[in-house]
Design an enzyme around this catalytic site. Sequence first.
Site, PDB file in Angstrom:
ATOM      1  N   HIS A  23       0.811  -1.221   0.000  1.00 11.45           N
ATOM      2  CA  HIS A  23       0.000   0.000   0.000  1.00 11.45           C
ATOM      3  C   HIS A  23       0.843   1.269   0.000  1.00 11.45           C
ATOM      4  O   HIS A  23       0.334   2.343  -0.271  1.00 11.45           O
ATOM      5  CB  HIS A  23      -0.965  -0.001   1.187  1.00 11.45           C
ATOM      6  CG  HIS A  23      -2.022  -1.048   1.061  1.00 11.45           C
ATOM      7  ND1 HIS A  23      -3.290  -0.778   0.634  1.00 11.45           N
ATOM      8  CD2 HIS A  23      -1.976  -2.385   1.260  1.00 11.45           C
ATOM      9  CE1 HIS A  23      -3.992  -1.903   0.579  1.00 11.45           C
ATOM     10  NE2 HIS A  23      -3.217  -2.887   0.962  1.00 11.45           N
ATOM     11  N   HIS A  50      -6.962  -2.925  10.620  1.00 13.66           N
ATOM     12  CA  HIS A  50      -6.189  -3.933   9.887  1.00 13.66           C
ATOM     13  C   HIS A  50      -4.801  -4.096  10.506  1.00 13.66           C
ATOM     14  O   HIS A  50      -4.380  -5.198  10.821  1.00 13.66           O
ATOM     15  CB  HIS A  50      -6.110  -3.523   8.423  1.00 13.66           C
ATOM     16  CG  HIS A  50      -5.205  -4.366   7.599  1.00 13.66           C
ATOM     17  ND1 HIS A  50      -5.445  -5.697   7.367  1.00 13.66           N
ATOM     18  CD2 HIS A  50      -4.059  -4.074   6.954  1.00 13.66           C
ATOM     19  CE1 HIS A  50      -4.481  -6.177   6.603  1.00 13.66           C
ATOM     20  NE2 HIS A  50      -3.628  -5.234   6.343  1.00 13.66           N
ATOM     21  N   GLU A  93     -11.744  -3.341  -0.234  1.00 10.67           N
ATOM     22  CA  GLU A  93     -10.887  -4.489  -0.526  1.00 10.67           C
ATOM     23  C   GLU A  93     -11.768  -5.732  -0.527  1.00 10.67           C
ATOM     24  O   GLU A  93     -12.871  -5.730   0.025  1.00 10.67           O
ATOM     25  CB  GLU A  93      -9.801  -4.616   0.536  1.00 10.67           C
ATOM     26  CG  GLU A  93     -10.346  -4.880   1.932  1.00 10.67           C
ATOM     27  CD  GLU A  93      -9.607  -5.990   2.658  1.00 10.67           C
ATOM     28  OE1 GLU A  93      -9.067  -6.884   1.990  1.00 10.67           O
ATOM     29  OE2 GLU A  93      -9.574  -5.957   3.895  1.00 10.67           O
TER      30      GLU A  93
END
Lengths: 600, 552
Positions: free
Chosen positions: A73, A157, A203
């Site tokens: 990312h 996350h 996602e």
Amino acid sequence: MPEINVTPLGAGQDVGRSCILVSIGGKNIMLDCGMHMGYNDDRRFPDFSYITQNGRLTEFLDCVIISHFHLDHCGALPYMSEMVGYDGPIYMTHPTKAICPILLEDFRKITVDKKGETNFFTSQMIKDCMKKVVPLNLHQTVQVDDELEIKAYYAGHVLGAAMVHIKVGSESVVYTGDYNMTPDRHLGAAWIDKCRPDILISESTYATTIRDSKRCRERDFLKKVHESIERGGKVLIPVFALGRAQELCILLETFWERMNLKAPIYFSTGLTEKANHYYKLFITWTNQKIRKTFVQRNMFEFKHIKPFDRSYADNPGPMVVFATPGMLHAGQSLQIFKKWAGNEKNMVIMPGYCVQGTIGHKILNGQRKLEMEGRSTLDVKLQVEYMSFSAHADAKGIMQLIRMAEPRNMLLVHGEAVKMEFLKGKIEQEFSIDCYMPANGETATVTTNPSVPVDISLNLLKREMALGGPLPDPKKPRTMHGTLIMKENSLKLVSSEQALKDLGLNEHQLRFTCRVQLQDPHSDPDTLQRIYVHLKSVLKGYTIQHLPDGTVMVESIVIKVSSSTEDPNTKVLLLSWSYQDEDLGSFLSTLLKKGLPSGL
Amino acid sequence: MMALPYITEHTGFTGTVYATEPTLQIGRLLMEELVNFMERVPKSQSATCWKNKEIQRLLPCPLKDAVEVWTWKRSYSMQEVNSALSKVQLVGYSQKVELFGAVQISPLSSGYSLGSSNWIIQSHHEKVSYVSGSSLLTTHPQPMDQSSLKNSDVLILTGLTQMPTANPDGMLGEFCNNLAMTIRAGGNVLVPCYSSGVIYDLLECLYQFIDSANLGTTPFYFISPVANSSLEFSQIFAEWLCHNKQSKVYLPEPPFPHAELIQTNKLKHYPSIHGDFSSEFRQPCVVFTGHPSLRFGDVVHFMELWGKSSINTIIFTEPDFSYLDALAPYQPLAMKCVYCPIDTRLNFHQVAKLLKEVQPLHVVCPEQYTQPPPSQSHRSDLMLELQPPPVPYRRCSVLNLPFRRRYERVYILPELANSLVPSEIKPGISVATVSAVLHSKDNKHTLQSVPKPPPVPPSKKRKRVMEEPPVVQAPKPLLSGAVPLEAFLATLQKHGITEVKVEETVDGHILHLQADDTLIQLEEDGTHIVCDNNEPLRTTLRDLVLRFLQKL
């Protein structure tokens, strides 16, 4: 019609090198700037030439937003900002800002120093790149410029992972980055309010999986580790230095304490201690329980877990080793793996997703012979276990988020095409919203239909609200009237009278007068009275007045009666109305021409 | 925040409390400390008779002069604190919180302490700022956010410094010097203070000062039931700290140097003077402890212990209490007293600068700020002088804020927006008449197109239908402009109306349509059509006139 365009440069029907371009309300935003772990060539980075063939990106992008510190990312960030060229703001949360440069530097070292690659970004470039970073706080509304605002939400996350809400005018997009809807041992669950974005970009790593409860998975994991240790085997757990590693460490630490186990647990050196320190300082980003107890006992101070030294790998006896990186594609985890692969007593537990092309991905697919560099092959005899510990939302979690945010459209990235297709069907079926899944370089276009914000004069609004009564009747909608004045960029809605006044215009009165002859053998006042009664019976719902000065008023229409000079039985009715009452006036004149009913 | 339980627990309050996370956490610590201190005070019988005005009048000073003693309340319990804090909803700086759809509030950094905030309350057209306890000095918290306060209609200003004449930097220097002097002379230093806030700055200042002043071996004690928590919490709010401290976290290092003081054993913290402290206590030393009023808390014990010796020093740093009042019950006192109040909040000079920058239309402030303090009535610089003059308020007064609301935001749905037909009235100004259904929900207004009436079912009594009066419809728009004679005549001609006799009057013209016995009176601001028994002609004339006019 205004539209929002979304183009993934990476992570479109794929996992890795997340990079998504969004253009909304004339603003261009880059969401994440990651690299692909599975490639070692140009495909490693997103194809920025899509944005512009030559030169820098600064003038084409209003801002860049990084969701979290994983390299898929943020790995291409220094390449993008320093080598391709971008000087605008880069937004990320504080923990991401703190940890991201360390991982980048680590990654750079592996690529450049160990593999000897050139044409890669330097340490200085990482530093220069980080200078362009503007830190984001959770829920803080950041005004990028006059029109573009962004807001971060907790994504759960990894430490500092965020979802972002991007808003221009009344159009908005939410990008989730990677997120997790179930709280785990060290992080909380993702949360967003009912912001009803035009597009929710989510996602979809685990688009088809519905995972069993976390407890079961934890028990499984501990059982496998325990069994292996009992047999005298060595357990390798490839992890990324931050994130899952800390969760699993907490898990093993408590298990070791409870079971009074003696086998050593190691954590590959370098990042460990530093990483744990970050967790201590950013404790506000962890879950409720850890935050509550941190003063008494900091969960990130481990007693049983010791730093690893390369030589320990050859020590006899059981041990557990956490080693980086997580996909066995390079570095220490790969070295240890090579050493231990030949012994079936040993075990490797892959606690997270592995990108295609990595050794992790190969062994998970059952490959037992691996081709290594220099044409040698490696026989894989050790047990390979996969435990989905990576903190991505599963299908259930994704649906849950959709319910939370209530988007008008859905767009899937960061997942495999086949799985996406399945989830897309499910989403369209359950929520009846459109779901897009563009491939890399493909643009998904969503037309939005924004309402027009207008300033209404408070007088007009209050008048209307008062007329509507305290409880509006849905069956009888009231119509309001006003004049919209458009002046430069302002839109104002005022009453018509006010509009005339504001614009300095004179009112022009348009009146009509109509004489109607009527045969009615009564005196003038009686005729008038008869007209009054007649109209009263015909016109329901109108105000009709019989005034003492010898007139009848219907709303604002004036009716007068006089006798004809020649014939006293012929009455002349004088009707006079203004243009505003045209419909009624016209109706009345026609009605009265027909004469009065005899029944009166 | 310290009085929050009185509002949430005793008034039937059912609302939400908004606060930043550090405010909540540190506020909880300070309340916890207060409750803990109060619990240690022996419970005597509660007496209330003295509160009777007649009796109170006879009591000695200062009881005699106390005002509104009936409103004095017992301290709250931990249970009440927890219940009060459970009503808090956390917000971050610059977060926009919608209240009832009518207004939006958002906290801004006020630069005074960890998580301290000023607030903006705004609708689409009005903006009120509440500025309280703000600081422009660079200490540990995030700097004050001034730019977001701009364009306020009203700025409510309170929480200015209590020490307008004392310079915090100078006080800090004096504090260090006195401390060092006492220690060198073998005496002890007592610093009555709160457990969070300025103490972080004092510790940081001492961290730099210790070595240069050769105080490396002197123990520093911080005694409070929440000492540990306060020191720990200060380290985890990096997002709320000034830039310098923030960047330390990226290394990663703790943002405050007191972590190092603790690590090197120079600073020790204890929950109270009992337990470990009594065995590890060494003199000469420096003790930070509460409560700064000297009426309760561990500080009382140190006053008794050290008060009689002139080598010891007490240094007051908190500005909330007059040090003379605080010391009064301990007199006669041999101990040295140093008064260096450190109050980093805005002084009048800084306020003037701030307001010049922010430029609110009106300022509202406590009436004390509109005149110099009574003790220094000649100091005209110690008051607010503004143009227009600030609106003063006093306790329990109700103020009407000086602005008029004129507009409200309404959203026109796309379908309706597409159907509007704007026409240009003047260069750059267009108008369109809007007829719509207003929907108001949660203080949000939207305009929708008027639903089409359902088609009239084919009626059996067709004749009756003809006689139905027209349904109340959109009233016709207002008209504006004038009908020019020549052009109008030409238009009439085009439509076959040729026999027109024009007559001039005072205000305009009368047109006589001889064939039809119809009159049209044209004037500057009106047109009058007199027409009998010829409805088709009348409507034609109407439409012709309308061509020349603008509709609003």
